[in-house]
Design a protein around this motif. Structure first.
Motif, PDB file in Angstrom:
ATOM      1  N   GLY A 113       0.822  -1.203   0.000  1.00  0.00           N
ATOM      2  CA  GLY A 113       0.000   0.000   0.000  1.00  0.00           C
ATOM      3  C   GLY A 113       0.848   1.241   0.000  1.00  0.00           C
ATOM      4  N   ARG A 114       1.939   1.180  -0.746  1.00  0.00           N
ATOM      5  CA  ARG A 114       2.929   2.248  -0.698  1.00  0.00           C
ATOM      6  C   ARG A 114       2.589   3.396  -1.641  1.00  0.00           C
ATOM      7  NH1 ARG A 114       7.044  -1.694  -3.813  1.00  0.00           N
ATOM      8  NH2 ARG A 114       6.454  -1.083  -5.909  1.00  0.00           N
ATOM      9  N   ILE A 115       3.415   4.435  -1.545  1.00  0.00           N
ATOM     10  CA  ILE A 115       3.273   5.589  -2.425  1.00  0.00           C
ATOM     11  C   ILE A 115       3.702   5.206  -3.844  1.00  0.00           C
ATOM     12  CG2 ILE A 115       3.562   7.254  -0.575  1.00  0.00           C
ATOM     13  CD1 ILE A 115       6.518   7.482  -1.353  1.00  0.00           C
ATOM     14  N   SER A 116       3.560   6.109  -4.774  1.00  0.00           N
ATOM     15  CA  SER A 116       3.860   5.806  -6.171  1.00  0.00           C
ATOM     16  C   SER A 116       5.337   5.451  -6.351  1.00  0.00           C
ATOM     17  CB  SER A 116       3.513   6.996  -7.063  1.00  0.00           C
ATOM     18  OG  SER A 116       4.534   7.963  -7.013  1.00  0.00           O
ATOM     19  N   ASP A 117       5.584   4.607  -7.342  1.00  0.00           N
ATOM     20  CA  ASP A 117       6.965   4.205  -7.630  1.00  0.00           C
ATOM     21  C   ASP A 117       7.836   5.405  -7.987  1.00  0.00           C
ATOM     22  OD1 ASP A 117       7.358   1.074  -7.773  1.00  0.00           O
ATOM     23  OD2 ASP A 117       5.341   1.485  -8.459  1.00  0.00           O
ATOM     24  N   ARG A 118       7.256   6.393  -8.641  1.00  0.00           N
ATOM     25  CA  ARG A 118       8.033   7.578  -9.027  1.00  0.00           C
ATOM     26  C   ARG A 118       8.664   8.224  -7.787  1.00  0.00           C
ATOM     27  NH1 ARG A 118       4.784   9.572 -12.616  1.00  0.00           N
ATOM     28  NH2 ARG A 118       6.053   8.973 -14.379  1.00  0.00           N
ATOM     29  N   LEU A 119       7.898   8.326  -6.717  1.00  0.00           N
ATOM     30  CA  LEU A 119       8.423   8.915  -5.483  1.00  0.00           C
ATOM     31  C   LEU A 119       9.452   8.004  -4.808  1.00  0.00           C
ATOM     32  CD1 LEU A 119       5.155  10.440  -3.976  1.00  0.00           C
ATOM     33  CD2 LEU A 119       7.037  11.641  -5.116  1.00  0.00           C
ATOM     34  N   LEU A 120       9.300   6.698  -4.945  1.00  0.00           N
ATOM     35  CA  LEU A 120      10.252   5.774  -4.327  1.00  0.00           C
ATOM     36  C   LEU A 120      11.647   5.914  -4.919  1.00  0.00           C
ATOM     37  CD1 LEU A 120       8.066   2.541  -4.050  1.00  0.00           C
ATOM     38  CD2 LEU A 120       8.694   4.120  -2.225  1.00  0.00           C
ATOM     39  N   PHE A 121      11.737   6.229  -6.187  1.00  0.00           N
ATOM     40  CA  PHE A 121      13.033   6.357  -6.863  1.00  0.00           C
ATOM     41  C   PHE A 121      13.635   7.757  -6.723  1.00  0.00           C
ATOM     42  CE2 PHE A 121      11.461   2.637  -9.210  1.00  0.00           C
ATOM     43  CZ  PHE A 121      12.611   1.862  -9.279  1.00  0.00           C
ATOM     44  N   GLU A 122      12.849   8.697  -6.193  1.00  0.00           N
ATOM     45  CA  GLU A 122      13.206  10.110  -6.240  1.00  0.00           C
ATOM     46  C   GLU A 122      14.604  10.459  -5.734  1.00  0.00           C
ATOM     47  OE1 GLU A 122      10.668  13.076  -4.166  1.00  0.00           O
ATOM     48  OE2 GLU A 122       9.912  13.361  -6.197  1.00  0.00           O
ATOM     49  N   ASP A 123      15.016   9.946  -4.591  1.00  0.00           N
ATOM     50  CA  ASP A 123      16.311  10.347  -4.016  1.00  0.00           C
ATOM     51  C   ASP A 123      17.305   9.198  -3.958  1.00  0.00           C
ATOM     52  OD1 ASP A 123      14.944   8.925  -2.127  1.00  0.00           O
ATOM     53  OD2 ASP A 123      15.444  10.240  -0.459  1.00  0.00           O
ATOM     54  N   ILE A 124      17.188   8.262  -4.884  1.00  0.00           N
ATOM     55  CA  ILE A 124      18.076   7.101  -4.929  1.00  0.00           C
ATOM     56  C   ILE A 124      18.986   7.226  -6.149  1.00  0.00           C
ATOM     57  CG2 ILE A 124      18.152   4.607  -5.284  1.00  0.00           C
ATOM     58  CD1 ILE A 124      15.550   4.403  -3.744  1.00  0.00           C
ATOM     59  N   ALA A 125      20.291   6.966  -5.936  1.00  0.00           N
ATOM     60  CA  ALA A 125      21.245   7.013  -7.052  1.00  0.00           C
ATOM     61  C   ALA A 125      21.077   5.769  -7.919  1.00  0.00           C
ATOM     62  CB  ALA A 125      22.664   7.089  -6.504  1.00  0.00           C
ATOM     63  N   TYR A 126      20.752   5.979  -9.187  1.00  0.00           N
ATOM     64  CA  TYR A 126      20.630   4.858 -10.120  1.00  0.00           C
ATOM     65  C   TYR A 126      20.958   5.317 -11.528  1.00  0.00           C
ATOM     66  CZ  TYR A 126      16.046   6.679 -11.630  1.00  0.00           C
ATOM     67  OH  TYR A 126      15.040   7.458 -12.121  1.00  0.00           O
ATOM     68  N   TYR A 127      21.179   4.345 -12.389  1.00  0.00           N
ATOM     69  CA  TYR A 127      21.379   4.615 -13.811  1.00  0.00           C
ATOM     70  C   TYR A 127      20.548   3.602 -14.589  1.00  0.00           C
ATOM     71  CZ  TYR A 127      24.701   0.732 -13.379  1.00  0.00           C
ATOM     72  OH  TYR A 127      25.273  -0.486 -13.112  1.00  0.00           O
ATOM     73  N   ARG A 128      20.399   3.796 -15.881  1.00  0.00           N
ATOM     74  CA  ARG A 128      19.580   2.911 -16.717  1.00  0.00           C
ATOM     75  C   ARG A 128      20.415   1.790 -17.318  1.00  0.00           C
ATOM     76  NH1 ARG A 128      14.752   3.775 -16.299  1.00  0.00           N
ATOM     77  NH2 ARG A 128      14.236   5.887 -15.820  1.00  0.00           N
ATOM     78  N   GLY A 129      19.874   0.579 -17.232  1.00  0.00           N
ATOM     79  CA  GLY A 129      20.527  -0.540 -17.882  1.00  0.00           C
ATOM     80  C   GLY A 129      20.439  -0.408 -19.392  1.00  0.00           C
ATOM     81  N   GLU A 130      21.530  -0.706 -20.073  1.00  0.00           N
ATOM     82  CA  GLU A 130      21.567  -0.561 -21.528  1.00  0.00           C
ATOM     83  C   GLU A 130      20.636  -1.547 -22.225  1.00  0.00           C
ATOM     84  OE1 GLU A 130      25.481  -0.518 -23.207  1.00  0.00           O
ATOM     85  OE2 GLU A 130      26.228   0.828 -21.649  1.00  0.00           O
ATOM     86  N   GLU A 131      20.498  -2.749 -21.699  1.00  0.00           N
ATOM     87  CA  GLU A 131      19.665  -3.776 -22.331  1.00  0.00           C
ATOM     88  C   GLU A 131      18.205  -3.706 -21.897  1.00  0.00           C
ATOM     89  OE1 GLU A 131      20.633  -5.694 -24.778  1.00  0.00           O
ATOM     90  OE2 GLU A 131      22.677  -4.926 -24.667  1.00  0.00           O
ATOM     91  N   SER A 132      17.984  -3.417 -20.618  1.00  0.00           N
ATOM     92  CA  SER A 132      16.627  -3.474 -20.062  1.00  0.00           C
ATOM     93  C   SER A 132      15.933  -2.124 -19.989  1.00  0.00           C
ATOM     94  CB  SER A 132      16.670  -4.068 -18.652  1.00  0.00           C
ATOM     95  OG  SER A 132      17.390  -3.198 -17.781  1.00  0.00           O
ATOM     96  N   GLY A 133      16.704  -1.042 -19.949  1.00  0.00           N
ATOM     97  CA  GLY A 133      16.128   0.279 -19.724  1.00  0.00           C
ATOM     98  C   GLY A 133      15.663   0.475 -18.291  1.00  0.00           C
TER      99      GLY A 133
END
Length: 170
Positions: free
Chosen positions: A95-115
């Motif tokens: 019952g969590r908040i939107s996924d967009r907010l979950l990623f907001e302050d986390i360091a990540y990059y996009r996978g070249e194959e998966s996006g």
């Protein structure tokens, strides 16, 4: 058919099995305007085969991840380090908040194959493409072919889950 264990007894027994903790991520390009990243914490994750390289993850039927990976076959796995406990807890909430907010302050990059989003500081990274979906009770088992595998971070130990709590190897 013989007897079936009660849900409480089964849950109690399975909490005695230590498991590694991973973050499964995927990108939903169909969610306008720029798409949406989706993530879930998983402890039901394992290697299946070396040739070809295959892994398996279990996702709850009807979850956002299950629905997305039924339409879109590419996803990523970030094996969490002991310093990423807060990330595991954040993506495990019901019952969590939107996924967009979950990623907001986390360091990540996009996978070249998966996006898909890939966490900075993860012990290992896998990008996968679903080869098989297997219905299994209230979960779906996804068998994924590993397209890329990397071990970017040699620092720190793995985050584990045992007896209902996140733990560290000592």
């Amino acid at each position: 058919m013989g007897p079936t264990a009660s849900i409480d007894d089964f849950r109690a027994a399975m909490t005695r099995l230590a498991a590694g903790v991973v973050l499964i991520t995927a990108h939903d390009a169909d969610d306008p305007p720029r798409g949406e990243d989706v993530g879930m914490t998983a402890t039901a994750f394992m290697s299946v085969s070396l040739e070809p390289p295959l892994v398996l993850v279990s996702v709850r039927v009807g979850s956002r991840m299950d629905e997305l990976l039924e339409r879109q076959p590419r996803w990523a796995v970030s094996v969490l380090s002991e310093s990423q406990r807060h990330i595991a807890g954040r993506f495990a909430m019901r019952g969590r908040i939107s996924d967009r907010l979950l990623f907001e302050d986390i360091a990540y990059y996009r996978g070249e194959e998966s996006g898909a989003p890939i966490l900075g500081g993860a012990l290992a990274i896998l990008e996968c493409e679903t080869q098989q979906r297997v219905p299994a009770g209230d979960h779906t088992l996804l068998v994924g072919r590993v397209m890329t595998a990397r071990t970017p971070s040699a620092d720190g130990g793995p985050l584990t889950y045992f007896r209902g709590r996140y733990r560290y190897l000592t």
